[in-house]
Design a protein around this motif. Structure first.
Motif, PDB file in Angstrom:
ATOM      1  N   THR A  28      -6.249   2.519  -3.734  1.00 23.99           N
ATOM      2  CA  THR A  28      -5.371   3.066  -2.702  1.00 23.99           C
ATOM      3  C   THR A  28      -4.252   3.905  -3.309  1.00 23.99           C
ATOM      4  O   THR A  28      -3.836   4.900  -2.722  1.00 23.99           O
ATOM      5  CB  THR A  28      -4.793   1.968  -1.793  1.00 23.99           C
ATOM      6  N   LYS A  29      -3.799   3.536  -4.482  1.00 22.86           N
ATOM      7  CA  LYS A  29      -2.777   4.337  -5.158  1.00 22.86           C
ATOM      8  C   LYS A  29      -3.349   5.681  -5.599  1.00 22.86           C
ATOM      9  O   LYS A  29      -2.746   6.724  -5.379  1.00 22.86           O
ATOM     10  CB  LYS A  29      -2.220   3.588  -6.369  1.00 22.86           C
ATOM     11  N   ARG A  30      -4.511   5.649  -6.189  1.00 21.04           N
ATOM     12  CA  ARG A  30      -5.140   6.877  -6.708  1.00 21.04           C
ATOM     13  C   ARG A  30      -5.411   7.897  -5.612  1.00 21.04           C
ATOM     14  O   ARG A  30      -5.224   9.089  -5.810  1.00 21.04           O
ATOM     15  CB  ARG A  30      -6.441   6.523  -7.416  1.00 21.04           C
ATOM     16  N   TYR A  31      -5.878   7.421  -4.442  1.00 19.76           N
ATOM     17  CA  TYR A  31      -6.254   8.326  -3.364  1.00 19.76           C
ATOM     18  C   TYR A  31      -5.217   8.389  -2.239  1.00 19.76           C
ATOM     19  O   TYR A  31      -5.500   8.926  -1.172  1.00 19.76           O
ATOM     20  CB  TYR A  31      -7.630   7.930  -2.808  1.00 19.76           C
ATOM     21  N   ASN A  32      -4.035   7.870  -2.482  1.00 13.69           N
ATOM     22  CA  ASN A  32      -2.953   7.871  -1.479  1.00 13.69           C
ATOM     23  C   ASN A  32      -3.413   7.324  -0.127  1.00 13.69           C
ATOM     24  O   ASN A  32      -3.139   7.902   0.922  1.00 13.69           O
ATOM     25  CB  ASN A  32      -2.373   9.278  -1.314  1.00 13.69           C
ATOM     26  N   VAL A  33      -4.108   6.213  -0.173  1.00  7.86           N
ATOM     27  CA  VAL A  33      -4.621   5.569   1.036  1.00  7.86           C
ATOM     28  C   VAL A  33      -3.576   4.567   1.506  1.00  7.86           C
ATOM     29  O   VAL A  33      -3.467   3.472   0.961  1.00  7.86           O
ATOM     30  CB  VAL A  33      -5.973   4.879   0.748  1.00  7.86           C
ATOM     31  N   ASN A  34      -2.795   4.958   2.517  1.00  6.08           N
ATOM     32  CA  ASN A  34      -1.715   4.078   2.965  1.00  6.08           C
ATOM     33  C   ASN A  34      -1.395   4.215   4.450  1.00  6.08           C
ATOM     34  O   ASN A  34      -0.320   3.833   4.891  1.00  6.08           O
ATOM     35  CB  ASN A  34      -0.457   4.333   2.127  1.00  6.08           C
TER      36      ASN A  34
ATOM     37  N   HIS B 268       0.841  -1.207   0.000  1.00 11.98           N
ATOM     38  CA  HIS B 268       0.000   0.000   0.000  1.00 11.98           C
ATOM     39  C   HIS B 268       0.873   1.253   0.000  1.00 11.98           C
ATOM     40  O   HIS B 268       0.619   2.197  -0.745  1.00 11.98           O
ATOM     41  CB  HIS B 268      -0.930   0.023   1.216  1.00 11.98           C
ATOM     42  N   ILE B 269       1.900   1.267   0.809  1.00  7.54           N
ATOM     43  CA  ILE B 269       2.786   2.427   0.909  1.00  7.54           C
ATOM     44  C   ILE B 269       3.500   2.689  -0.419  1.00  7.54           C
ATOM     45  O   ILE B 269       3.667   3.841  -0.829  1.00  7.54           O
ATOM     46  CB  ILE B 269       3.782   2.242   2.070  1.00  7.54           C
ATOM     47  N   GLU B 270       3.887   1.616  -1.103  1.00  6.60           N
ATOM     48  CA  GLU B 270       4.561   1.742  -2.396  1.00  6.60           C
ATOM     49  C   GLU B 270       3.589   2.027  -3.546  1.00  6.60           C
ATOM     50  O   GLU B 270       4.014   2.260  -4.668  1.00  6.60           O
ATOM     51  CB  GLU B 270       5.333   0.458  -2.706  1.00  6.60           C
ATOM     52  N   GLY B 271       2.282   1.982  -3.255  1.00  5.57           N
ATOM     53  CA  GLY B 271       1.281   2.218  -4.292  1.00  5.57           C
ATOM     54  C   GLY B 271       1.054   1.034  -5.208  1.00  5.57           C
ATOM     55  O   GLY B 271       0.564   1.182  -6.326  1.00  5.57           O
ATOM     56  N   LYS B 272       1.386  -0.169  -4.736  1.00  4.89           N
ATOM     57  CA  LYS B 272       1.282  -1.371  -5.566  1.00  4.89           C
ATOM     58  C   LYS B 272       0.167  -2.326  -5.124  1.00  4.89           C
ATOM     59  O   LYS B 272       0.020  -3.400  -5.697  1.00  4.89           O
ATOM     60  CB  LYS B 272       2.605  -2.130  -5.541  1.00  4.89           C
ATOM     61  N   ALA B 273      -0.621  -1.939  -4.130  1.00  5.77           N
ATOM     62  CA  ALA B 273      -1.616  -2.864  -3.595  1.00  5.77           C
ATOM     63  C   ALA B 273      -2.922  -2.854  -4.386  1.00  5.77           C
ATOM     64  O   ALA B 273      -3.461  -3.903  -4.711  1.00  5.77           O
ATOM     65  CB  ALA B 273      -1.900  -2.548  -2.129  1.00  5.77           C
ATOM     66  N   SER B 274      -3.439  -1.682  -4.679  1.00  6.29           N
ATOM     67  CA  SER B 274      -4.666  -1.589  -5.465  1.00  6.29           C
ATOM     68  C   SER B 274      -4.713  -0.238  -6.165  1.00  6.29           C
ATOM     69  O   SER B 274      -4.080   0.726  -5.730  1.00  6.29           O
ATOM     70  CB  SER B 274      -5.906  -1.758  -4.580  1.00  6.29           C
ATOM     71  N   LYS B 275      -5.480  -0.173  -7.231  1.00  2.00           N
ATOM     72  CA  LYS B 275      -5.607   1.084  -7.973  1.00  2.00           C
ATOM     73  C   LYS B 275      -6.254   2.156  -7.107  1.00  2.00           C
ATOM     74  O   LYS B 275      -5.875   3.328  -7.164  1.00  2.00           O
ATOM     75  CB  LYS B 275      -6.418   0.866  -9.244  1.00  2.00           C
TER      76      LYS B 275
END
Length: 98
Positions: A41-47, A32-39
């Motif tokens: 969480t990456k799009r909304y910076n949910v980490n 999640h932190i790297e932005g690789k978990a889901s589109k």
């Protein structure tokens, strides 16, 4: 049996919630932190980890995830605040313990 976790994440401004389940919370958080978990969480910076529950097996965590995902947003926030009133990023405290 493999243990599991149900977790709730948010972004820095606490405007979005994301509910997930995993067998390895530390590695999932790293994704999640790297932005690789889901589109999403990456799009909304949910980490930022605000809440989690641990279970004896992954299947229980998956069932709990589905249950919480069907809740109203206010119920999810109440659940988070019942354990984390300050809405701190729990991962910062837990990453060294995992």
């Amino acid at each position: 049996m493999k243990e599991g976790y149900t977790y709730i994440l948010s972004n820095k401004n606490r405007t979005v919630l994301y509910v997930g389940a995993t067998g390895n919370l530390k590695s999932r958080m790293e994704l999640h932190i790297e932005g690789k978990a889901s589109k999403f969480t990456k799009r909304y910076n949910v980490n930022e980890l605000l809440y989690f529950e641990s279970f004896n097996n992954y299947q229980e965590a998956f069932v709990r995830e589905k249950q919480i995902k069907n809740w109203k947003s206010v119920w999810k926030w109440n659940l988070v605040k019942s354990q984390n009133q300050e809405l701190k990023n729990l991962y910062l405290e837990l990453k060294d313990l995992m």
